[in-house]
Design a protein around this motif. Structure first.
Motif, mmCIF file in Angstrom:
data_model
loop_
_atom_site.group_PDB
_atom_site.id
_atom_site.type_symbol
_atom_site.label_atom_id
_atom_site.label_comp_id
_atom_site.label_asym_id
_atom_site.label_seq_id
_atom_site.Cartn_x
_atom_site.Cartn_y
_atom_site.Cartn_z
ATOM 1 N N UNK A 174 0.870 -1.236 0.086
ATOM 2 C CA UNK A 174 -0.086 0.119 0.008
ATOM 3 C C UNK A 174 0.750 1.195 0.109
ATOM 4 N N UNK A 175 1.948 1.216 0.475
ATOM 5 C CA UNK A 175 2.848 2.508 0.641
ATOM 6 C C UNK A 175 4.424 2.401 1.284
ATOM 7 N N UNK A 176 5.050 3.299 1.345
ATOM 8 C CA UNK A 176 6.224 3.433 1.801
ATOM 9 C C UNK A 176 6.475 4.520 2.703
ATOM 10 N N UNK A 177 7.436 4.195 3.856
ATOM 11 C CA UNK A 177 7.686 5.049 4.968
ATOM 12 C C UNK A 177 8.890 5.343 5.101
ATOM 13 N N UNK A 178 9.564 6.648 5.357
ATOM 14 C CA UNK A 178 11.021 6.758 5.779
ATOM 15 C C UNK A 178 10.674 7.574 6.896
ATOM 16 N N UNK A 179 11.158 6.837 8.260
ATOM 17 C CA UNK A 179 10.864 7.484 9.456
ATOM 18 C C UNK A 179 12.461 7.467 10.188
ATOM 19 N N UNK A 180 12.521 8.611 10.662
ATOM 20 C CA UNK A 180 13.694 8.915 11.673
ATOM 21 C C UNK A 180 13.648 8.409 13.063
ATOM 22 N N UNK A 181 14.605 7.413 13.772
ATOM 23 C CA UNK A 181 14.691 7.259 14.846
ATOM 24 C C UNK A 181 15.868 8.185 15.689
ATOM 25 N N UNK A 182 15.748 8.912 16.628
ATOM 26 C CA UNK A 182 16.815 9.604 17.245
ATOM 27 C C UNK A 182 16.975 9.328 18.603
ATOM 28 N N UNK A 183 18.056 9.577 19.300
ATOM 29 C CA UNK A 183 18.512 9.154 20.612
ATOM 30 C C UNK A 183 18.096 10.343 21.497
ATOM 31 N N UNK A 184 17.764 11.707 20.806
ATOM 32 C CA UNK A 184 17.303 12.972 21.475
ATOM 33 C C UNK A 184 16.000 12.833 22.243
ATOM 34 N N UNK A 185 16.082 13.144 23.353
ATOM 35 C CA UNK A 185 15.076 13.424 24.231
ATOM 36 C C UNK A 185 13.910 14.093 23.634
ATOM 37 N N UNK A 264 0.586 4.455 -2.467
ATOM 38 C CA UNK A 264 0.571 3.891 -3.766
ATOM 39 C C UNK A 264 -1.152 4.227 -4.336
ATOM 40 N N UNK A 265 -0.931 4.050 -5.654
ATOM 41 C CA UNK A 265 -2.599 4.107 -6.286
ATOM 42 C C UNK A 265 -2.708 2.334 -6.057
ATOM 43 N N UNK A 266 -4.047 2.277 -5.709
ATOM 44 C CA UNK A 266 -4.518 0.937 -5.643
ATOM 45 C C UNK A 266 -4.698 0.124 -7.029
#
Length: 267
Positions: A174-185, A264-266
């Motif tokens: 169905x789609x794509x994700x770009x996610x940032x994980x950070x150690x900052x509080x 994404x387009x179905x």
């Protein structure tokens, strides 16, 4: 091999000129990841500041041109005896990046110098530790101590990016994700605007230098894109490529700025 490592030292010093992160996905979720450091403008400015530079005729006669790709696995095979004698830390770093490659494109006459670090991946899962691999590649340079001192003990250090973030990529039907994980509080994240002191002459000079620098993201999918969460993102005519960017200083202030959701387009 020594020249290759020294070239990476120079790359690490100027990573913040213009950076393009490109991912091309195939139908099977295999593909190619490539992060390119575009340093032509910085080289030109540095040369002019140092009193260099050439006339147009000199450029035609003396301009060096290079366009090559080097595969680390092949380098390791060619220099296996030398690598075997390296300190364990360097040898293990070479082992960790043996599935990666490096691209170099240079045209002195046109002020072009692009250096890329890439990976041909079989699955999106191969991208889980891509930032760590890139850091290992950069750690191979022979000037590591000087670069660390520059990054952690000099005024330019905070303009060179952080090692505290990890980017996670995920793709479904169905789609794509770009996610940032950070150690900052959360508190530290809220205070990132204080990262630079615009009243400090040194900070002001570097801010001015990087004000035209960008982190670019280019994503190409085997499916047509319906929507993109990043405001202002460009979608290609065939709706399979997405491009967006953020100013380098803004990105340093907020490492989550480049996170994106693509639908994404179905079918």
């Amino acid at each position: 091999m020594k020249n290759l490592i020294l070239l990476f030292a120079f790359t690490c010093f100027l990573t913040s000129c213009n950076v393009t992160e490109s991912i091309i996905f195939n139908d099977s979720q295999s593909g190619q990841y490539l992060v390119t450091y575009q340093m032509g403008d910085a080289m030109k400015a540095f040369t002019e500041k140092m009193g260099g530079g050439s006339t147009d005729s000199e450029k035609k006669e003396k301009g060096e041109v290079m366009d090559t790709t080097m595969v680390f696995a092949e380098i390791m095979e060619t220099y296996k005896d030398s690598i075997a004698s390296l300190p364990e830390e360097k040898r293990l770093a070479m082992e960790a990046v043996k599935d990666m490659f490096m691209t170099m494109k240079m045209d002195e006459g046109e002020s072009v110098m692009d250096i890329g670090i890439g990976l041909n991946f079989n699955s999106i899962d191969d991208l889980k530790n891509i930032q760590e691999k890139i850091q290992k590649v950069q750690s191979l340079n022979g000037q590591g101590d000087q670069l660390n001192a520059m990054k952690y003990e000099s005024p330019i250090g905070k303009f060179m990016g952080s090692d505290d973030e990890n980017v996670i990529y995920n793709m479904t039907a169905k789609g794509f994700e770009r996610t940032t994980s950070t150690e900052l509080s959360e508190e530290e994240m809220q205070s990132t605007d204080k990262l630079f002191d615009e009243t400090d002459e040194s900070d002001k000079e570097f801010i001015q230098y990087f004000e035209e620098s960008y982190y670019n993201v280019e994503l190409t999918f085997p499916k047509a894109v319906k929507s993109v969460s990043f405001e202002g993102a460009e979608i290609s005519e065939d709706r399979k490529t997405v491009k967006y960017k953020a100013n380098w200083i803004d990105y340093l202030k907020n490492p989550l700025l480049l996170d994106v959701k693509v639908e994404f387009v179905d079918e």
